[in-house]
Design an enzyme around this catalytic site. Sequence first.
Site, PDB file in Angstrom:
ATOM      1  N   GLY A   1       0.831  -0.938   0.226  1.00 34.59           N
ATOM      2  CA  GLY A   1       0.183  -0.212  -0.200  1.00 34.59           C
ATOM      3  C   GLY A   1       1.054   1.062   0.006  1.00 34.59           C
ATOM      4  N   GLY A   2       0.655   2.262   1.459  1.00 37.32           N
ATOM      5  CA  GLY A   2       1.747   3.420   0.804  1.00 37.32           C
ATOM      6  C   GLY A   2       2.479   3.516   1.128  1.00 37.32           C
TER       7      GLY A   2
ATOM      8  N   GLY B   1      21.115   9.800 -32.746  1.00 40.93           N
ATOM      9  CA  GLY B   1      21.351   9.641 -30.957  1.00 40.93           C
ATOM     10  C   GLY B   1      21.500   9.349 -30.321  1.00 40.93           C
ATOM     11  CB  ALA B   2      22.305   5.830 -29.041  1.00 40.85           C
TER      12      ALA B   2
END
Length: 524
Positions: free
Chosen positions: A179-180, A414-415
């Site tokens: 949970g939280g 781009g790499a």
Amino acid sequence: MTPPQTATATAHERTAELTALRAEILQGPGDKATAAQHARGKLTARERIDLLFDKGTFSEVEGFRRHRATGFGLEHKKPHTDGVVTGWGQVHGRTVFVYAHDFRIFGGALGEAHAQKIHKIMDMAEAAGAPIVGLCDGAGARIQEGVTALAGYGGIFRRNVRCSGVIPQISAVMGPCAGGAAYSPALTDFVFMVRGTSQMFITGPDVVQAVTGEEITQDGLGGADVHATTSGVAAFSHDDEESCLEDIRYLLSLLPSNNRELPPSVPSGDSPERRTDSLLDLVPADPNRSYDMRAVIEEIVDDGDYVEVHERWATNVLCCLARLDGQVVGIVANQPSSLAGVLDIHASEKAARFVQTCDAFSIPLVTLVDVPGFLPGVDQEHGGVIRHGAKLLYAYCNATVPRVQVILRKAYGGAYIVMDSRSIGADLSFAWPGNEIAVMGAEGAANVVFRREINASDDPEATRAQKIKEYQAELMHPYYAAERGLVDDVIDPGETRIRLITALEMLRAKHAPLPGRKHGNQPQ
């Protein structure tokens, strides 16, 4: 035990009762509860603390603390510590703070007093400028205390964010974290998990089955292997708690106490003048042949010793902490033995997070490049490879620590830019003599640039081969980038370690202020 209340009690009587009370607190809820914890394959909170800290250095804070809740039976059960042990001690002689859930008390569930103890120790760690380690083993919010328990989590999260990039924060999940409660580890710098006993998830298997109809075990939903290989939540996974805590100690030895200090240096028995000639045999000259980048890292760093972060997730990029001449460095490297070392969604996210962590704690960055590009595919594009690739680009561009790039073989498209090229702010870029830096590989480039000539030729294959050689000779020769100032030097691979050490020594006092702003708006 209740402390003496009578005014007539002597100082000796009070001291004796205090000693007995401390012994009772140290024992905890009793042998039966301890045996049950051991039967689950888990250590108690205090046993874990003993393994984490240098012997005899732990000082506890608020060990007498009890909750104030009434109703639902809590008024009759008010154990000391309220299910969490907090304090500080020494790890390799340096101060470290800790909070450790005690699953034997209320299943480690968080209530108001429990949360306030954690808040206090986090505030103390921030004020002292020292790392904090959370040993998580709790069943979430204490239902009987309602919204005050939820508010307690909110206070932890706020402090996690406030301390982010200020002091190292480490979470070791050693039991349930549901949970939280799972959000606090997710906000920290490093998450450790233990196979078979650790689970992290927002909604448990029962809820998943009720909502989606899927049947799954707790381990299958959020066990250590799941988070180490699939989700990327866990940076480290271990077979037992002892090795987990020992690795936390080692990780702390590589991190500064806070963002105002440099990482601790140690005398190195590995000569800074040691050559790395074996790299010529470790890395094949053929750019299409695979090899293990880990062997390269082992050859370069002090004594071949390094810590790999997220070793089993996004394996096409490596993120490691190591030392060069006794100084801590962060290493980001493409891994040709996994997906040929391409960048993809997960690799970009993994490396971006690591770069940010190193930059936050003044750890210089070494980037070892052998990348054919970004992974093509519909899934990658629809999954947001542009957005995730931009995270790595942003992290490097924003980093002010010393940054040195080494191009081993190929660096395409781009790499190449994203892997800390000179154009995005690397302080120095070195390349080996066989490097290829280009928009794309020679074959693909020739097919695009000379498509018409190839198609019109009487012998297309011969023409294609000729054009590939022409493209390589003109635009991909090892000195092309160096001639244009995008590579600072073409180096002998045998000098890689030597050149890195001298470059980082020169850059140690680097000062690169960022523009005045509240904060950047990095890609999400």
